[in-house]
Design a protein around this motif. Sequence first.
Motif, mmCIF file in Angstrom:
data_model
loop_
_atom_site.group_PDB
_atom_site.id
_atom_site.type_symbol
_atom_site.label_atom_id
_atom_site.label_comp_id
_atom_site.label_asym_id
_atom_site.label_seq_id
_atom_site.Cartn_x
_atom_site.Cartn_y
_atom_site.Cartn_z
ATOM 1 N N GLY A 72 -7.609 -10.133 -4.366
ATOM 2 C CA GLY A 72 -8.252 -9.286 -5.358
ATOM 3 C C GLY A 72 -9.020 -8.137 -4.737
ATOM 4 O O GLY A 72 -9.019 -7.947 -3.523
ATOM 5 N N PRO A 73 -9.725 -7.338 -5.582
ATOM 6 C CA PRO A 73 -10.429 -6.147 -5.116
ATOM 7 C C PRO A 73 -11.530 -6.428 -4.089
ATOM 8 O O PRO A 73 -11.753 -5.618 -3.198
ATOM 9 N N ALA A 74 -12.220 -7.540 -4.203
ATOM 10 C CA ALA A 74 -13.264 -7.863 -3.225
ATOM 11 C C ALA A 74 -12.657 -8.030 -1.832
ATOM 12 O O ALA A 74 -13.237 -7.606 -0.832
ATOM 13 N N ASP A 75 -11.481 -8.618 -1.766
ATOM 14 C CA ASP A 75 -10.792 -8.797 -0.482
ATOM 15 C C ASP A 75 -10.314 -7.450 0.060
ATOM 16 O O ASP A 75 -10.361 -7.212 1.265
ATOM 17 N N ALA A 76 -9.862 -6.568 -0.830
ATOM 18 C CA ALA A 76 -9.444 -5.223 -0.412
ATOM 19 C C ALA A 76 -10.641 -4.451 0.123
ATOM 20 O O ALA A 76 -10.528 -3.716 1.105
ATOM 21 N N LYS A 134 -13.483 -2.268 5.066
ATOM 22 C CA LYS A 134 -14.565 -2.260 6.060
ATOM 23 C C LYS A 134 -14.028 -2.573 7.454
ATOM 24 O O LYS A 134 -14.402 -1.942 8.444
ATOM 25 N N GLN A 135 -13.157 -3.552 7.519
ATOM 26 C CA GLN A 135 -12.595 -3.954 8.808
ATOM 27 C C GLN A 135 -11.755 -2.826 9.404
ATOM 28 O O GLN A 135 -11.866 -2.520 10.596
ATOM 29 N N VAL A 136 -10.924 -2.199 8.584
ATOM 30 C CA VAL A 136 -10.069 -1.108 9.063
ATOM 31 C C VAL A 136 -10.928 0.054 9.557
ATOM 32 O O VAL A 136 -10.690 0.610 10.635
ATOM 33 N N LEU A 137 -11.964 0.437 8.782
ATOM 34 C CA LEU A 137 -12.841 1.531 9.198
ATOM 35 C C LEU A 137 -13.525 1.212 10.527
ATOM 36 O O LEU A 137 -13.613 2.076 11.410
ATOM 37 N N GLY A 138 -14.011 0.005 10.693
ATOM 38 C CA GLY A 138 -14.670 -0.382 11.933
ATOM 39 C C GLY A 138 -13.749 -0.321 13.132
ATOM 40 O O GLY A 138 -14.109 0.208 14.195
ATOM 41 N N SER A 141 -11.553 8.123 6.634
ATOM 42 C CA SER A 141 -11.532 7.594 5.276
ATOM 43 C C SER A 141 -10.297 6.712 5.114
ATOM 44 O O SER A 141 -9.264 6.938 5.740
ATOM 45 N N VAL A 142 -10.484 5.703 4.297
ATOM 46 C CA VAL A 142 -9.389 4.816 3.930
ATOM 47 C C VAL A 142 -9.354 4.785 2.415
ATOM 48 O O VAL A 142 -10.330 4.402 1.781
ATOM 49 N N GLU A 143 -8.265 5.263 1.860
ATOM 50 C CA GLU A 143 -8.098 5.200 0.417
ATOM 51 C C GLU A 143 -7.188 4.021 0.105
ATOM 52 O O GLU A 143 -6.098 3.912 0.651
ATOM 53 N N LYS A 195 -12.131 4.158 -2.291
ATOM 54 C CA LYS A 195 -12.109 4.899 -1.034
ATOM 55 C C LYS A 195 -13.325 4.521 -0.206
ATOM 56 O O LYS A 195 -14.440 4.443 -0.722
ATOM 57 N N GLY A 196 -13.105 4.299 1.069
ATOM 58 C CA GLY A 196 -14.174 4.061 2.022
ATOM 59 C C GLY A 196 -14.198 5.206 3.009
ATOM 60 O O GLY A 196 -13.156 5.626 3.500
ATOM 61 N N THR A 197 -15.385 5.734 3.286
ATOM 62 C CA THR A 197 -15.529 6.852 4.219
ATOM 63 C C THR A 197 -16.620 6.517 5.227
ATOM 64 O O THR A 197 -17.656 5.973 4.870
ATOM 65 N N LEU A 198 -16.385 6.864 6.458
ATOM 66 C CA LEU A 198 -17.333 6.623 7.537
ATOM 67 C C LEU A 198 -17.420 7.886 8.381
ATOM 68 O O LEU A 198 -16.400 8.431 8.795
ATOM 69 N N VAL A 199 -18.640 8.366 8.604
ATOM 70 C CA VAL A 199 -18.871 9.519 9.471
ATOM 71 C C VAL A 199 -19.779 9.054 10.597
ATOM 72 O O VAL A 199 -20.836 8.484 10.341
#
Length: 76
Positions: free
Chosen positions: A24-28, A33-37, A53-55, A65-69
């Motif tokens: 589900g969405p919580a797992d996504a 977070k793992q991919v960005l790290g 960013s990971v969309e 979307k997750g974004t990390l700077v």
Amino acid sequence: MPRYYFDIDDGQFIADKDGLDLPGPADAREQTKQVLGELALHLLDERDFAQLSVEVRDSGGRRMKGTLVMMIENIT
């Protein structure tokens, strides 16, 4: 189980064509977070600034979307 696709943009866009089955969405969200790290660790080996960013999209068309700077600079 829904399939989620993790498109990556670190200055170069890479579309995820395979996806990943997750409960589900919580797992996504956790996977994002793992991919960005992992990407941040890799990119900061090469340079002192990274904007990532990971969309995430699912087969139903929902998106997040997750974004990390990150920047490392000398302060003197």
